[in-house]
Design a protein around this motif. Sequence first.
Motif, PDB file in Angstrom:
ATOM      1  N   VAL A  56       5.323  -5.144   7.186  1.00 32.17           N
ATOM      2  CA  VAL A  56       6.330  -4.155   6.801  1.00 32.17           C
ATOM      3  C   VAL A  56       6.311  -4.118   5.277  1.00 32.17           C
ATOM      4  N   GLU A  57       6.076  -2.938   4.724  1.00 31.80           N
ATOM      5  CA  GLU A  57       5.971  -2.818   3.279  1.00 31.80           C
ATOM      6  C   GLU A  57       6.775  -1.618   2.786  1.00 31.80           C
ATOM      7  N   ARG A  58       7.092  -1.654   1.512  1.00 33.82           N
ATOM      8  CA  ARG A  58       7.658  -0.483   0.835  1.00 33.82           C
ATOM      9  C   ARG A  58       6.512   0.184   0.107  1.00 33.82           C
ATOM     10  N   MET A  59       6.508   1.516   0.127  1.00 36.30           N
ATOM     11  CA  MET A  59       5.471   2.262  -0.551  1.00 36.30           C
ATOM     12  C   MET A  59       5.962   3.657  -0.876  1.00 36.30           C
ATOM     13  N   ARG A  60       5.223   4.324  -1.722  1.00 38.06           N
ATOM     14  CA  ARG A  60       5.474   5.731  -2.053  1.00 38.06           C
ATOM     15  C   ARG A  60       4.315   6.518  -1.456  1.00 38.06           C
ATOM     16  N   PRO A  61       4.584   7.290  -0.387  1.00 34.63           N
ATOM     17  CA  PRO A  61       3.486   7.995   0.265  1.00 34.63           C
ATOM     18  C   PRO A  61       2.749   8.967  -0.647  1.00 34.63           C
ATOM     19  N   MET A  62       3.508   9.650  -1.507  1.00 35.44           N
ATOM     20  CA  MET A  62       2.909  10.622  -2.418  1.00 35.44           C
ATOM     21  C   MET A  62       3.610  10.544  -3.768  1.00 35.44           C
ATOM     22  N   LYS A  63       2.911  10.989  -4.787  1.00 34.95           N
ATOM     23  CA  LYS A  63       3.475  11.012  -6.138  1.00 34.95           C
ATOM     24  C   LYS A  63       4.787  11.796  -6.134  1.00 34.95           C
ATOM     25  N   GLY A  64       5.786  11.252  -6.806  1.00 34.70           N
ATOM     26  CA  GLY A  64       7.068  11.934  -6.930  1.00 34.70           C
ATOM     27  C   GLY A  64       8.065  11.615  -5.817  1.00 34.70           C
ATOM     28  N   MET A  65       7.641  10.844  -4.820  1.00 34.23           N
ATOM     29  CA  MET A  65       8.549  10.495  -3.717  1.00 34.23           C
ATOM     30  C   MET A  65       9.219   9.156  -3.988  1.00 34.23           C
ATOM     31  N   ASN A  66      10.419   8.987  -3.442  1.00 33.43           N
ATOM     32  CA  ASN A  66      11.076   7.685  -3.471  1.00 33.43           C
ATOM     33  C   ASN A  66      10.356   6.748  -2.514  1.00 33.43           C
ATOM     34  N   GLY A  68       9.351   4.406   0.506  1.00 37.50           N
ATOM     35  CA  GLY A  68       9.537   4.490   1.943  1.00 37.50           C
ATOM     36  C   GLY A  68       9.135   3.188   2.605  1.00 37.50           C
ATOM     37  N   VAL A  69       9.367   3.108   3.906  1.00 37.36           N
ATOM     38  CA  VAL A  69       8.984   1.943   4.686  1.00 37.36           C
ATOM     39  C   VAL A  69       7.736   2.308   5.484  1.00 37.36           C
ATOM     40  N   HIS A  70       6.766   1.406   5.435  1.00 36.57           N
ATOM     41  CA  HIS A  70       5.451   1.594   6.026  1.00 36.57           C
ATOM     42  C   HIS A  70       5.146   0.348   6.859  1.00 36.57           C
ATOM     43  N   LEU A  71       4.737   0.544   8.096  1.00 41.72           N
ATOM     44  CA  LEU A  71       4.370  -0.575   8.972  1.00 41.72           C
ATOM     45  C   LEU A  71       2.881  -0.539   9.245  1.00 41.72           C
ATOM     46  N   LYS A  72       2.340  -1.675   9.589  1.00 43.35           N
ATOM     47  CA  LYS A  72       1.026  -1.719  10.222  1.00 43.35           C
ATOM     48  C   LYS A  72       1.282  -2.222  11.630  1.00 43.35           C
ATOM     49  N   LEU A  73       0.834  -1.444  12.615  1.00 45.74           N
ATOM     50  CA  LEU A  73       1.078  -1.748  14.017  1.00 45.74           C
ATOM     51  C   LEU A  73      -0.241  -2.068  14.702  1.00 45.74           C
ATOM     52  N   LYS A  74      -0.320  -3.261  15.297  1.00 46.96           N
ATOM     53  CA  LYS A  74      -1.517  -3.664  16.043  1.00 46.96           C
ATOM     54  C   LYS A  74      -1.303  -3.324  17.510  1.00 46.96           C
ATOM     55  N   THR A  75      -2.092  -2.364  18.001  1.00 46.76           N
ATOM     56  CA  THR A  75      -2.044  -1.975  19.410  1.00 46.76           C
ATOM     57  C   THR A  75      -3.243  -2.605  20.113  1.00 46.76           C
ATOM     58  N   ASP A  76      -3.407  -2.318  21.384  1.00 45.81           N
ATOM     59  CA  ASP A  76      -4.577  -2.818  22.105  1.00 45.81           C
ATOM     60  C   ASP A  76      -5.869  -2.173  21.592  1.00 45.81           C
ATOM     61  N   GLN A  77      -5.760  -0.961  21.027  1.00 43.75           N
ATOM     62  CA  GLN A  77      -6.944  -0.227  20.592  1.00 43.75           C
ATOM     63  C   GLN A  77      -7.235  -0.296  19.088  1.00 43.75           C
ATOM     64  N   GLU A  78      -6.200  -0.494  18.270  1.00 41.74           N
ATOM     65  CA  GLU A  78      -6.387  -0.370  16.824  1.00 41.74           C
ATOM     66  C   GLU A  78      -5.214  -0.984  16.069  1.00 41.74           C
ATOM     67  N   THR A  79      -5.391  -1.109  14.766  1.00 41.04           N
ATOM     68  CA  THR A  79      -4.277  -1.397  13.870  1.00 41.04           C
ATOM     69  C   THR A  79      -4.089  -0.139  13.042  1.00 41.04           C
ATOM     70  N   ILE A  80      -2.892   0.466  13.163  1.00 38.10           N
ATOM     71  CA  ILE A  80      -2.654   1.771  12.543  1.00 38.10           C
ATOM     72  C   ILE A  80      -1.424   1.742  11.645  1.00 38.10           C
ATOM     73  N   PRO A  81      -1.522   2.383  10.481  1.00 37.21           N
ATOM     74  CA  PRO A  81      -0.346   2.508   9.618  1.00 37.21           C
ATOM     75  C   PRO A  81       0.678   3.454  10.245  1.00 37.21           C
ATOM     76  N   VAL A  82       1.940   3.106  10.100  1.00 42.39           N
ATOM     77  CA  VAL A  82       3.040   3.939  10.593  1.00 42.39           C
ATOM     78  C   VAL A  82       3.978   4.207   9.425  1.00 42.39           C
ATOM     79  N   GLN A  83       4.150   5.482   9.096  1.00 40.44           N
ATOM     80  CA  GLN A  83       5.096   5.890   8.066  1.00 40.44           C
ATOM     81  C   GLN A  83       6.453   6.055   8.753  1.00 40.44           C
ATOM     82  N   VAL A  84       7.447   5.287   8.346  1.00 38.42           N
ATOM     83  CA  VAL A  84       8.739   5.277   9.042  1.00 38.42           C
ATOM     84  C   VAL A  84       9.722   6.257   8.416  1.00 38.42           C
TER      85      VAL A  84
END
Length: 146
Positions: A56-66, A68-84
């Motif tokens: 679970v991390e804090r990040m700025r998805p794009m320039k100029g944004m406050n 946000g919370v970003h997860l990495k989720l490990k599923t049976d098929q992949e590990t995928i970023p999730v923008q919350v």
Amino acid sequence: MRTSAVALVVATLVATPALAGPGAGRGSGGWGMGGSYQRMFNPATVETVSGQVVSVERMRPMKGMNQGVHLKLKTDQETIPVQVGPAWYLERLDTKIEKGDSIEVKGSRVSFQGKPAIIASEIKKGDALLKLRDDSGFPVWAGWRR
């Protein structure tokens, strides 16, 4: 007379955003519906995935944004970023998502910075449901503008 009317209009336009506070006029710190980030949500690509939160991390998805919370989720098929969503909104909720949690994420699969990611619309953790966006991608934190 005409010059003073123009000066009054200009002064009003300059002062209004400053008086409204930080982030005013920018759609919830860049997280509102008018931003290019929110327009990435595509109802046609919504899917549901389950897995374990790797980080679970804090990040700025794009320039100029406050931040946000970003997860990495490990599923049976992949590990995928999730923008919350925006950190300022998620910090106020009772349910917290933490590393090691088993969750179910419903959201739009997008290409973000050239890589697959999910923009979450709902997250289920046990009996708790975090509703983040409606079916069209409209964020709940921007609901007061409707």
